[in-house]
Design an enzyme around this catalytic site. Sequence first.
Site, PDB file in Angstrom:
ATOM      1  N   GLY A  47      45.061  45.931  45.047  1.00 52.01           N
ATOM      2  CA  GLY A  47      45.852  45.310  43.974  1.00 52.01           C
ATOM      3  C   GLY A  47      45.664  46.144  42.737  1.00 52.01           C
ATOM      4  CB  SER A  49      40.549  47.884  40.000  1.00 54.96           C
ATOM      5  OG  SER A  49      41.064  48.972  39.271  1.00 54.96           O
ATOM      6  CB  CYS A  79      42.978  50.055  47.652  1.00 54.20           C
ATOM      7  SG  CYS A  79      44.003  51.225  46.778  1.00 54.20           S
ATOM      8  NE  ARG A 105      42.196  52.039  37.988  1.00 54.15           N
ATOM      9  CZ  ARG A 105      42.949  51.577  36.993  1.00 54.15           C
ATOM     10  NH1 ARG A 105      42.631  51.812  35.749  1.00 54.15           N
ATOM     11  NH2 ARG A 105      44.042  50.890  37.259  1.00 54.15           N
ATOM     12  CB  ILE A 132      49.462  51.821  48.158  1.00 53.07           C
ATOM     13  CG1 ILE A 132      50.077  51.673  49.540  1.00 53.07           C
ATOM     14  CG2 ILE A 132      50.458  51.403  47.075  1.00 53.07           C
ATOM     15  CD1 ILE A 132      50.385  50.243  49.940  1.00 53.07           C
ATOM     16  NE  ARG A 133      50.496  51.495  42.353  1.00 54.64           N
ATOM     17  CZ  ARG A 133      49.619  50.709  41.766  1.00 54.64           C
ATOM     18  NH1 ARG A 133      48.891  51.148  40.767  1.00 54.64           N
ATOM     19  NH2 ARG A 133      49.483  49.466  42.157  1.00 54.64           N
ATOM     20  CG  HIS A 168      46.008  49.327  51.268  1.00 58.18           C
ATOM     21  ND1 HIS A 168      45.744  48.181  50.554  1.00 58.18           N
ATOM     22  CD2 HIS A 168      46.240  50.285  50.358  1.00 58.18           C
ATOM     23  CE1 HIS A 168      45.831  48.440  49.270  1.00 58.18           C
ATOM     24  NE2 HIS A 168      46.133  49.705  49.113  1.00 58.18           N
ATOM     25  CD  GLU A 170      44.973  45.820  53.141  1.00 62.39           C
ATOM     26  OE1 GLU A 170      44.129  46.583  53.656  1.00 62.39           O
ATOM     27  OE2 GLU A 170      45.393  45.953  51.983  1.00 62.39           O
TER      28      GLU A 170
HETATM   29  N1  GLN Z   1      45.707  51.855  41.516  1.00 63.04           N
HETATM   30  C1  GLN Z   1      45.084  50.594  41.751  1.00 63.04           C
HETATM   31  C2  GLN Z   1      43.900  50.379  40.804  1.00 63.04           C
HETATM   32  O1  GLN Z   1      43.505  51.259  40.137  1.00 63.04           O
HETATM   33  C3  GLN Z   1      44.638  50.458  43.178  1.00 63.04           C
HETATM   34  C4  GLN Z   1      45.822  50.463  44.092  1.00 63.04           C
HETATM   35  C5  GLN Z   1      45.700  49.586  45.296  1.00 63.04           C
HETATM   36  O2  GLN Z   1      44.798  48.745  45.403  1.00 63.04           O
HETATM   37  N2  GLN Z   1      46.647  49.721  46.186  1.00 63.04           N
HETATM   38  O3  GLN Z   1      43.362  49.309  40.765  1.00 63.04           O
END
Ligand code: GLN
Length: 188
Positions: A47, A49, A79, A105, A132-133, A168, A170
């Site tokens: 999500g 952080s 993540c 990050r 994802i990011r 991820h 999941e």
């Molecule tokens: N970029 C998000 C963060 O810094 C982490 C991305 C993710 O959990 N998919 O919290």
Amino acid sequence: MAVGILALQGAFEEHGKMLDRLGAEHFEIRQLKDLDRQLDGLILPGGESTVMGKLLMDLGLFEPILEKIKNGLPTFGTCAGLILLAENVQGGKPCFASMDISVKRNAYGRQLGSFHTDKEFKGIGRIPMTFIRAPYIESAGNKADVLAEVDGHIVAARQDNQLVTAFHPELCDDLSVHKYFLEMIKCR
Ligand code: GLN
């Protein structure tokens, strides 16, 4: 056995579906009273952080959860969840800081940082990984065991009761990382 999934924000439902498929009981942690239940393992989902860190503080969940992690509660961070556990966070603030790792990050860039690959995971074999990011782990201290690397960057590690993945599991069909986590709970 019951696994609590932090459900303040992010991809918590997907973890629940993985645990359903493995026949493991689970419940959502949204407020302090949810911690009164029997808790044998904890999942910190992906999500944002920064948002999760703030909500953990505002809801009074930070201290009691940190105490449980320090007392050996098996904890799995994916993540953003990985970022919450890291002692050093480049581009952000540490939250629980319970794991001897330094993370970067948004290490793959903010917008184009999503990709999929198949790589080796120590003790499991080759598995699919969706990023994802995502952050990656720039360095892991002596206490942490490196479990997977992609392009020379650490993307999964374990330190005693704490397991983290930058990807991820999941969001893939493959259940092996969740199974690995359930084994950590059973072997506690
Ligand atoms: N970029 C998000 C963060 O810094 C982490 C991305 C993710 O959990 N998919 O919290």
